[in-house]
Every structure is written in C-alpha cells, then in structure tokens.
Design a protein around this motif. Sequence first.
Motif, PDB file in Angstrom:
ATOM      1  N   SER A  53      -3.905  11.155 -13.574  1.00 48.32           N
ATOM      2  CA  SER A  53      -3.159  11.043 -12.537  1.00 48.32           C
ATOM      3  C   SER A  53      -3.350  11.763 -11.523  1.00 48.32           C
ATOM      4  CB  SER A  53      -1.680  11.140 -12.950  1.00 48.32           C
ATOM      5  OG  SER A  53      -1.496  12.606 -12.931  1.00 48.32           O
ATOM      6  N   GLY A  54      -3.049  11.179 -10.326  1.00 45.25           N
ATOM      7  CA  GLY A  54      -3.207  11.770  -8.871  1.00 45.25           C
ATOM      8  C   GLY A  54      -4.875  12.315  -8.674  1.00 45.25           C
ATOM      9  N   ARG A  55      -5.208  13.318  -8.208  1.00 46.70           N
ATOM     10  CA  ARG A  55      -6.395  13.685  -8.150  1.00 46.70           C
ATOM     11  C   ARG A  55      -6.709  13.990  -9.514  1.00 46.70           C
ATOM     12  NH1 ARG A  55      -9.058  17.883  -3.893  1.00 46.70           N
ATOM     13  NH2 ARG A  55     -11.371  17.833  -4.759  1.00 46.70           N
ATOM     14  N   LYS A  88       2.663   7.511  -2.314  1.00 42.47           N
ATOM     15  CA  LYS A  88       2.814   6.048  -1.567  1.00 42.47           C
ATOM     16  C   LYS A  88       2.338   6.140  -0.324  1.00 42.47           C
ATOM     17  CE  LYS A  88       6.440   3.878  -4.578  1.00 42.47           C
ATOM     18  NZ  LYS A  88       5.266   3.104  -5.197  1.00 42.47           N
ATOM     19  N   THR A  89       1.294   5.121   0.111  1.00 40.92           N
ATOM     20  CA  THR A  89       0.739   5.185   1.470  1.00 40.92           C
ATOM     21  C   THR A  89       1.920   4.625   2.335  1.00 40.92           C
ATOM     22  OG1 THR A  89      -1.363   4.500   0.447  1.00 40.92           O
ATOM     23  CG2 THR A  89      -0.974   4.202   3.095  1.00 40.92           C
ATOM     24  N   VAL A  90       2.006   5.280   3.230  1.00 35.75           N
ATOM     25  CA  VAL A  90       3.362   5.097   4.541  1.00 35.75           C
ATOM     26  C   VAL A  90       2.689   3.861   5.359  1.00 35.75           C
ATOM     27  CG1 VAL A  90       4.390   5.988   6.608  1.00 35.75           C
ATOM     28  CG2 VAL A  90       3.700   7.278   4.703  1.00 35.75           C
ATOM     29  N   GLN A  91       3.465   2.753   5.424  1.00 39.88           N
ATOM     30  CA  GLN A  91       3.063   1.422   5.797  1.00 39.88           C
ATOM     31  C   GLN A  91       3.056   1.650   7.528  1.00 39.88           C
ATOM     32  OE1 GLN A  91       2.897  -1.247   4.453  1.00 39.88           O
ATOM     33  NE2 GLN A  91       2.560  -2.421   6.383  1.00 39.88           N
ATOM     34  N   ARG A  92       3.431   2.440   8.072  1.00 33.22           N
ATOM     35  CA  ARG A  92       3.331   2.942   9.656  1.00 33.22           C
ATOM     36  C   ARG A  92       1.740   3.348   9.841  1.00 33.22           C
ATOM     37  NH1 ARG A  92       2.820   1.663  14.575  1.00 33.22           N
ATOM     38  NH2 ARG A  92       2.897   3.331  16.023  1.00 33.22           N
ATOM     39  N   SER A  93       1.169   4.233   8.836  1.00 38.01           N
ATOM     40  CA  SER A  93       0.144   4.606   8.840  1.00 38.01           C
ATOM     41  C   SER A  93      -1.141   3.613   8.696  1.00 38.01           C
ATOM     42  CB  SER A  93      -0.160   5.951   7.804  1.00 38.01           C
ATOM     43  OG  SER A  93       0.751   7.137   8.118  1.00 38.01           O
ATOM     44  N   ILE A  94      -0.756   2.715   7.982  1.00 36.55           N
ATOM     45  CA  ILE A  94      -1.777   1.608   7.839  1.00 36.55           C
ATOM     46  C   ILE A  94      -1.623   0.723   8.956  1.00 36.55           C
ATOM     47  CG2 ILE A  94      -2.084  -0.522   6.456  1.00 36.55           C
ATOM     48  CD1 ILE A  94      -0.870   0.892   4.036  1.00 36.55           C
ATOM     49  N   GLU A  95      -0.608   0.564   9.488  1.00 35.97           N
ATOM     50  CA  GLU A  95      -0.557  -0.092  10.852  1.00 35.97           C
ATOM     51  C   GLU A  95      -1.300   0.342  11.873  1.00 35.97           C
ATOM     52  OE1 GLU A  95       3.720  -0.849  11.477  1.00 35.97           O
ATOM     53  OE2 GLU A  95       3.921  -2.095   9.639  1.00 35.97           O
ATOM     54  N   LEU A  96      -1.111   1.753  11.955  1.00 34.59           N
ATOM     55  CA  LEU A  96      -2.146   2.562  12.992  1.00 34.59           C
ATOM     56  C   LEU A  96      -3.292   2.354  12.778  1.00 34.59           C
ATOM     57  CD1 LEU A  96      -1.391   3.931  15.611  1.00 34.59           C
ATOM     58  CD2 LEU A  96      -1.214   6.232  14.186  1.00 34.59           C
ATOM     59  N   HIS A 121      -8.678   9.725   7.804  1.00 36.57           N
ATOM     60  CA  HIS A 121      -8.971  10.251   6.456  1.00 36.57           C
ATOM     61  C   HIS A 121      -7.907  10.023   5.470  1.00 36.57           C
ATOM     62  CE1 HIS A 121     -10.089  14.124   3.932  1.00 36.57           C
ATOM     63  NE2 HIS A 121     -10.459  13.056   3.612  1.00 36.57           N
ATOM     64  N   VAL A 122      -8.332   9.301   4.330  1.00 36.85           N
ATOM     65  CA  VAL A 122      -7.540   8.624   3.355  1.00 36.85           C
ATOM     66  C   VAL A 122      -7.666   9.514   2.094  1.00 36.85           C
ATOM     67  CG1 VAL A 122      -6.687   6.881   2.049  1.00 36.85           C
ATOM     68  CG2 VAL A 122      -7.389   6.404   4.389  1.00 36.85           C
ATOM     69  N   ASP A 123      -6.750  10.181   1.397  1.00 38.45           N
ATOM     70  CA  ASP A 123      -7.227  11.114   0.346  1.00 38.45           C
ATOM     71  C   ASP A 123      -5.885  11.135  -0.471  1.00 38.45           C
ATOM     72  OD1 ASP A 123      -9.701  13.031  -0.485  1.00 38.45           O
ATOM     73  OD2 ASP A 123      -7.983  13.543  -1.518  1.00 38.45           O
ATOM     74  N   ILE A 124      -6.113  11.135  -1.764  1.00 34.67           N
ATOM     75  CA  ILE A 124      -4.795  11.635  -2.595  1.00 34.67           C
ATOM     76  C   ILE A 124      -4.259  12.698  -2.763  1.00 34.67           C
ATOM     77  CG2 ILE A 124      -6.416  11.956  -4.876  1.00 34.67           C
ATOM     78  CD1 ILE A 124      -3.298   9.644  -4.928  1.00 34.67           C
ATOM     79  N   ASP A 146      -7.538  12.506  13.224  1.00 34.61           N
ATOM     80  CA  ASP A 146      -6.594  11.891  14.277  1.00 34.61           C
ATOM     81  C   ASP A 146      -5.478  11.287  13.354  1.00 34.61           C
ATOM     82  OD1 ASP A 146      -7.805  12.293  16.761  1.00 34.61           O
ATOM     83  OD2 ASP A 146      -9.490  11.520  15.633  1.00 34.61           O
ATOM     84  N   LEU A 147      -5.961  10.649  12.235  1.00 29.75           N
ATOM     85  CA  LEU A 147      -4.958   9.870  11.587  1.00 29.75           C
ATOM     86  C   LEU A 147      -5.074  10.216  10.138  1.00 29.75           C
ATOM     87  CD1 LEU A 147      -2.711   7.816  11.218  1.00 29.75           C
ATOM     88  CD2 LEU A 147      -4.464   5.945  11.219  1.00 29.75           C
ATOM     89  N   PRO A 148      -4.266  11.269   9.445  1.00 29.66           N
ATOM     90  CA  PRO A 148      -4.215  11.717   8.025  1.00 29.66           C
ATOM     91  C   PRO A 148      -3.526  10.705   7.150  1.00 29.66           C
ATOM     92  CG  PRO A 148      -2.769  12.992   9.204  1.00 29.66           C
ATOM     93  CD  PRO A 148      -3.271  12.066  10.388  1.00 29.66           C
ATOM     94  N   ILE A 149      -4.127  10.201   6.217  1.00 27.73           N
ATOM     95  CA  ILE A 149      -3.028   9.241   5.270  1.00 27.73           C
ATOM     96  C   ILE A 149      -3.390  10.050   3.955  1.00 27.73           C
ATOM     97  CG2 ILE A 149      -2.954   7.051   4.246  1.00 27.73           C
ATOM     98  CD1 ILE A 149      -4.111   5.904   6.817  1.00 27.73           C
ATOM     99  N   VAL A 150      -2.236  10.500   3.307  1.00 24.47           N
ATOM    100  CA  VAL A 150      -2.159  10.955   1.894  1.00 24.47           C
ATOM    101  C   VAL A 150      -1.759   9.997   1.020  1.00 24.47           C
ATOM    102  CG1 VAL A 150      -1.193  12.403   0.264  1.00 24.47           C
ATOM    103  CG2 VAL A 150      -1.630  13.418   2.732  1.00 24.47           C
ATOM    104  N   GLY A 151      -2.708   9.291   0.413  1.00 26.65           N
ATOM    105  CA  GLY A 151      -2.434   8.198  -0.546  1.00 26.65           C
ATOM    106  C   GLY A 151      -3.863   7.839  -1.420  1.00 26.65           C
ATOM    107  N   ASP A 152      -3.472   6.636  -2.446  1.00 25.72           N
ATOM    108  CA  ASP A 152      -4.713   6.387  -3.022  1.00 25.72           C
ATOM    109  C   ASP A 152      -5.397   5.532  -2.372  1.00 25.72           C
ATOM    110  OD1 ASP A 152      -5.614   5.496  -6.025  1.00 25.72           O
ATOM    111  OD2 ASP A 152      -5.168   3.588  -4.819  1.00 25.72           O
TER     112      ASP A 152
END
Length: 550
Positions: free
Chosen positions: A145-147, A178-186, A290-293, A305-311
């Motif tokens: 699970s996770g990483r 869970k990936t934050v919706q606002r981050s995906i929109e950005l 940067h997208v990383d679990i 500039d835009l960190p996204i913690v998620g799958d």
Amino acid sequence: MKTTEVSSLFGSLETNGVEIVFSSNEEELLDCAKHSSLRFFQLKHEQGAVHAADGYARVTGKPGVVILTTAAGVANGITGMTTAYGDSVPLVVIAGPLLDKCCNSSFQEFDIAGVTMPITKHTFYVNNFSELEAVVRPALTIAGSGRPGPVLIEFTPNAVSRPPVKLGPRHGKESKPKTVQRSIELAAKYIESARKPVLFIGGGAIISGASELLTEFAQQARIPVVSSLMGIGAFQAADPLYLGMLGMHGTFAANKAVHHCDLLISIGVRFSDRTTGKVSSFSPKSKKIHVDIDSAEINKIIQVDLPIVGDAKEFLCGLKEQVHVEKIRENTEIWVNEVTKLKRTVPRFEKSNSILSPQTVIRMLDEFSSGDAIVVTDVGQHQMWTANNYTFTKPRTLITSGGLGTMGYGLPAAIGAAGADPTKQIICVSGDGSFQMNLQEIITAVSYQLPIKIAIMNNGYLGMVRQWQEMFHQRRYSAVKITSPNFAKLAEAYGAVGFKASTEEEARQVIKAAFAQPGPFIMEFDVIEEENVFPIVPPNQGNDQVILSR
C-alpha cells in the motif's frame, strides 16, 4: 521449526493469496513445500533469495515473500532488502530463529529488527504460531500500500513480547492520500497555458498502474515524454513523443527538452542526482508540478510550484476530466516538432572501437526477443546500454536496481521474474563484474529449468567506474581491472548451455540459438576494454552539458 509449524506458516500464506515463496537452504521448508500448493524456490544464498522475491514483486506488482531462517541469513539478505526499499518494491520478509533454538544470546542470533529498522516500512513480532494468522494479511497489505516497501515479520520465540516497530510517513500502515481537486484544477491550468511542456515519468507511474492513462493523455495532448531509469516501460519507447531517459546517461533530446521546457510535469519521480545533475541548473526555465504518493519526496531535492501528494493514476484520472487537449495541442505543436527532431537527427552515440559493440548486442537481443520479454539487468555500463538500446513497450518489463545500484542483482532477480511468469522470455543482461557476485544461482536456474537467457558483457573491467576514472580523473585507473572465468565453460560446469561470441556474426548465431533453447543459456560477449557509455552528463553539471562522444 517443527513440520506442523511450517505447514501452519505455509497455510497462512496460501490463505492470503501468496503463490510463491523464496528461501535458501532449509530442509524443513523444502519438505513442507512438497505438500503445499505454494511454489517454493530454494536459492543458494539468502541475498539471492531476497533479490528473487524482489524480481517477482516487480513483475507482478504483488508482494514478494522470502523466508530467512537464521540471523546470518538475515544479514546476508540485508542488501536485497535495502535494494527493495530504495526502489519501492513490496516484500514480506519472514525472519528469525525458526528452528528450535534458545533466544538468549544463542548461536546465530542478533537484533534483526534493530538492523533492519531503517530499510523496512513496518516490523511485526510474532512470539508463537497462533499469532501468525493475524499478522500475515496486514503485513502483505502494508508492503503493497501507499509507497510500497519491505515489511518484516520476526519470530521471537521465548522472547518478551515487543510492540510493532513503526517509523515516519513512509513507514507503517498507509492509506492512499486522495488527490485534492483544487490541485488538479490548477495543474490543468498550468498545462493548458504552457508552450513547452514535458512529462517526466518515474517508477511511481508504473507502481500505480498509470501507464495506460499516461499514454492516452500524452498522445491526445501531444506532450513530449521523458523517463527516469525506473520509469522505462511506462510509455512506449517507439512512440515519437518519447524522447528517452533523462539524466546522466539519458538521451540528448530528453536532457535538452527538460532544460528548455516551460512546464515540467513530474509523476512518480524522486529527482535523484543521476537525473537532475546540478540541482541549481535543473530545468531552470520551467514551472514544476510534482505528483508523488510520498509527501516526504515533495520539495526534498527540487523545489516545485505545484506539489500534489497523491496516487499517479488517481491524478491522471482527475486531470483527464479537467483539461482540454485540443487547446494543449494548439499551444505545443512547434515545441513538439522541435524536440522530436532532436530525437531523429542527433547521433545515436554508436561510435565504437569494438569488433562487437555492446550496443549492437542489446539491439540483437531486442530483435530476437518477443515484444513482452522481461529484461533484468545488473548494474553498470550494460545497464545503461540496455536502457538506451532496448525498445521497451510495456511496464514491468525492465527489472533493474536503481536507487541502491546493487551489483549481483540481475541473475537472482531474473529467477524471481521467471517464477512470476514462466511463459515469458526472460533476459538477464550483466557485466563480468556484476555477474560474479551471485553466479552461484546458475545452479538454481538449472535446477528449475528456467528460461533465462543470460548475456554477459565482458570487458575485463568494472566498466562504469573505469569510465569515470578515464573521463574525470585523467585515466588514473585504480581497482577496476578484473579477471573472470570462461563464462561459457562455467555454464557447462553448472549444467547450463554456454557460448562465447567476439564478432557480430557470432553474436547473432549465439543469440538465435539461445532463444531456441528452452532452459538457461549463458552468452558471453567480448567487447573492447575501454568502451564507454554515451551520452553522459558530467557529475555536478546541468542537463544541457551533454557529452556525445569522447
């Protein structure tokens, strides 16, 4: 351990979906395996057993299970566990004094959990077999699970009960954030406004199962793709949008594109020094997503500039709903033509003084193998030649040690890969230095008649270290010249088939014969001593400082 207890162990593993177990010489395990539906692979060395479980895990995506029955065995397996930890590979390592021994400073005892704590996600202590059923399932879950990473189950009979070991954000029982919706929109806005975007994909894209979504998005949006070594296979190498591997031994096109891009979309990468080069010069003109679990990887090396913690897969699913690919294609047409032209027109770095070049050998292996062959490498020059010259089309078909750079990884990992899918062609590419570190496992491949085709590049050196000494230390060679046995004759001594090649015609004949042979086959290829890997970005230099030849 009594036979009934081993049977209980195997039963618990079976109940929880485990199909195959790896270990070293332990008669109790071997006897019980004969009466179990579990497939049991008995290797000759504990390091080999852990690497084999690792190879199985990388091919299947399921946790590899390995049993180490003495403290010395655990010590021998540390390299394999560290390799798996560095590359986020799910393992369950069952360890401890499983035989009927006292645990008060007795023979072959040491602090297993203490030694393995930095390289495991979680440790369970089991004091008797009645506790096992409650431990196996969560161990497998946490490992995958996770990483992903190694989880230890330590048997401590007659010892005082201790609580589970749990460390930090990468350790312990993780739930996928869970990936934050606002981050995906950005992220969608960043991508739609970019003129020179690049997708940078790493091992996380493969682990998450994001390859299909990634390919669909890149092709529809017409965004060039580069990968880390661990990300190879997540995107088809033959696709015109794929610029190749990034970093020290990456392609000219990949390095130049990342250096000049205005948006770098990094998915499942950790920005190792072999990828970034000089950090202050890495992709200097770009905004960075940067997208990383694993939250610990975000802003660890490269500030983004835009960190996204998620799958990665969840991110791409969300992004698909937000972006307008037609708008992206309009913005990137000139850029795509520019960088894909670099891929087509820049030399392939094939200058060689060898009668038989290693690049030619790799391309011949590619030619004779099937499209879904699994390629396992050791570590060194041959690893880079494979990454840059073999055409990978699917995820989980390049199995290699990235983070730790473990020489001796290749052959036992290939055994695990063969155990994962006996119907696939398995190719193990190694060097004369790496191969000698675990060559005892030839007998394992022979015993199980595994279809492993072993290609050894023999140049008489620890080639990658020698190349650095040549290029960056004025040829002051030190401790890199090595001697080797006749590998073809060694194969015969172990009961395998072996042949040697020194010319392209001989190589073609040997490779063709190898793929026609059902069992293990060792191919030794003589290449020139001072053959170098190109391109190369010198250490501590920016990615634009690519050297194409000597």
